[in-house]
Scaffold this motif. Structure first.
Motif, PDB file in Angstrom:
ATOM      1  N   ASP A  79      -2.015   3.318   1.023  1.00 24.73           N
ATOM      2  CA  ASP A  79      -1.966   2.012   0.383  1.00 24.73           C
ATOM      3  C   ASP A  79      -0.584   1.795  -0.220  1.00 24.73           C
ATOM      4  O   ASP A  79       0.021   2.726  -0.753  1.00 24.73           O
ATOM      5  N   ARG A  87      -1.961  -7.609 -10.640  1.00 21.92           N
ATOM      6  CA  ARG A  87      -1.762  -6.269 -11.193  1.00 21.92           C
ATOM      7  C   ARG A  87      -1.374  -6.381 -12.661  1.00 21.92           C
ATOM      8  O   ARG A  87      -0.483  -7.126 -13.020  1.00 21.92           O
ATOM      9  N   SER A 112       1.959  -1.428  -2.333  1.00 18.78           N
ATOM     10  CA  SER A 112       1.990  -2.748  -2.949  1.00 18.78           C
ATOM     11  C   SER A 112       3.415  -3.084  -3.363  1.00 18.78           C
ATOM     12  O   SER A 112       4.221  -2.192  -3.633  1.00 18.78           O
ATOM     13  N   ASN A 132      -0.651  -6.364  -1.311  1.00 18.02           N
ATOM     14  CA  ASN A 132      -1.185  -5.034  -1.032  1.00 18.02           C
ATOM     15  C   ASN A 132      -1.355  -4.877   0.477  1.00 18.02           C
ATOM     16  O   ASN A 132      -1.833  -5.791   1.151  1.00 18.02           O
ATOM     17  N   VAL A 136       0.879  -9.432  -6.499  1.00 14.79           N
ATOM     18  CA  VAL A 136       1.390  -8.422  -5.570  1.00 14.79           C
ATOM     19  C   VAL A 136       0.801  -8.607  -4.174  1.00 14.79           C
ATOM     20  O   VAL A 136      -0.287  -9.160  -4.011  1.00 14.79           O
ATOM     21  N   ASN A 195       7.627  -1.402  -6.412  1.00 16.60           N
ATOM     22  CA  ASN A 195       6.858  -0.987  -5.248  1.00 16.60           C
ATOM     23  C   ASN A 195       6.060   0.268  -5.581  1.00 16.60           C
ATOM     24  O   ASN A 195       6.499   1.101  -6.394  1.00 16.60           O
ATOM     25  N   ASN A 198      -8.081  -7.343  -4.380  1.00 12.51           N
ATOM     26  CA  ASN A 198      -7.417  -8.299  -3.501  1.00 12.51           C
ATOM     27  C   ASN A 198      -8.165  -9.620  -3.584  1.00 12.51           C
ATOM     28  O   ASN A 198      -9.324  -9.703  -3.175  1.00 12.51           O
TER      29      ASN A 198
END
Length: 217
Positions: free
Chosen positions: A137, A93, A139, A126, A124, A149, A72
């Motif tokens: 989790d 990603r 994303s 997250n 993305v 997704n 992140n």
């Protein structure tokens, strides 16, 4: 090219070591830094390729509820209580085959990748939550590349906790990805078909990956 099945078992072996640089009297308004790394061995989706070894660098800087790192780029985390918390962040990603990725120790040189155009990286969002030993989790792509997704569930169990703060734990996870994710990162569109190297048209459905890991911190 091998097809991804609806349920795709993947074996992961991870050992991660993390070093923390923090002051003795931790305050929410202070900067904290975590450095570390690990390695992962994965069985590949592509037919005729060997198991791939990958380095996993780890860096995170945090200030209060905000953190900045590799997974992140920027994230916000809030504790509901001592047992539960949630977070939201923005990151990158790039999960498809990438021969130029420096983290791949032994990227495949199979002929099937000759002329293959690697998928673009994505931006993305997250987000997730933790409840004791369980972590959820998710994303979603916001760069309009895959429009995909993902959703993960992880359970972690502590094995050893030392007086100095060093700990060892084991975890198991299930990772669901939708059809858009699978086809963008691993599918073969009509423009990517090259029968001379065995790369044929391939589009499929959603998939579930399973993983296990050993973590040291």
């Amino acid at each position: 090219m091998s097809a991804l099945k609806n349920i795709l078992p993947v074996t992961l072996c991870v050992f991660c070591s993390t070093l923390s640089a923090q002051t003795q009297n931790e305050e929410p308004s202070e900067w904290h830094f975590n450095l570390g790394g690990g390695a992962m061995a994965t069985s590949q989706t592509w037919k005729g390729t060997d198991t791939e070894d990958t380095l996993i660098p780890f860096f995170e800087a945090s200030f209060g509820n905000w953190s900045f790192g590799i997974e992140n780029l920027v994230a916000y985390k809030a504790d509901v209580n001592t047992w539960a918390s949630f977070y939201v962040g923005v990151g990158g990603r790039s999960d498809g085959y990438d021969s130029s990725d420096f983290t791949h120790i032994n990227a495949s040189e199979s002929i099937i990748f000759k002329g293959y155009n690697e998928p673009d990286s994505e931006t993305v969002i997250n987000f997730g939550a933790s409840f004791g030993s369980f972590v959820i989790d998710a994303s979603t792509d916001i760069s309009n590349n895959s429009e995909s997704n993902t959703l993960s569930l992880t359970a972690e169990h502590p094995v050893y906790e030392g007086s100095t703060g060093f700990s060892i734990s084991v975890s198991a996870s299930a990772h669901w990805v939708d059809a858009n994710y699978v086809n963008y990162h691993y599918g073969i569109s009509s423009s990517q078909v090259d029968n001379s190297v065995g790369r044929s048209l391939y589009q499929t459905e959603s998939a579930i990956n399973y993983g296990v890991s050993i973590n040291a911190m």
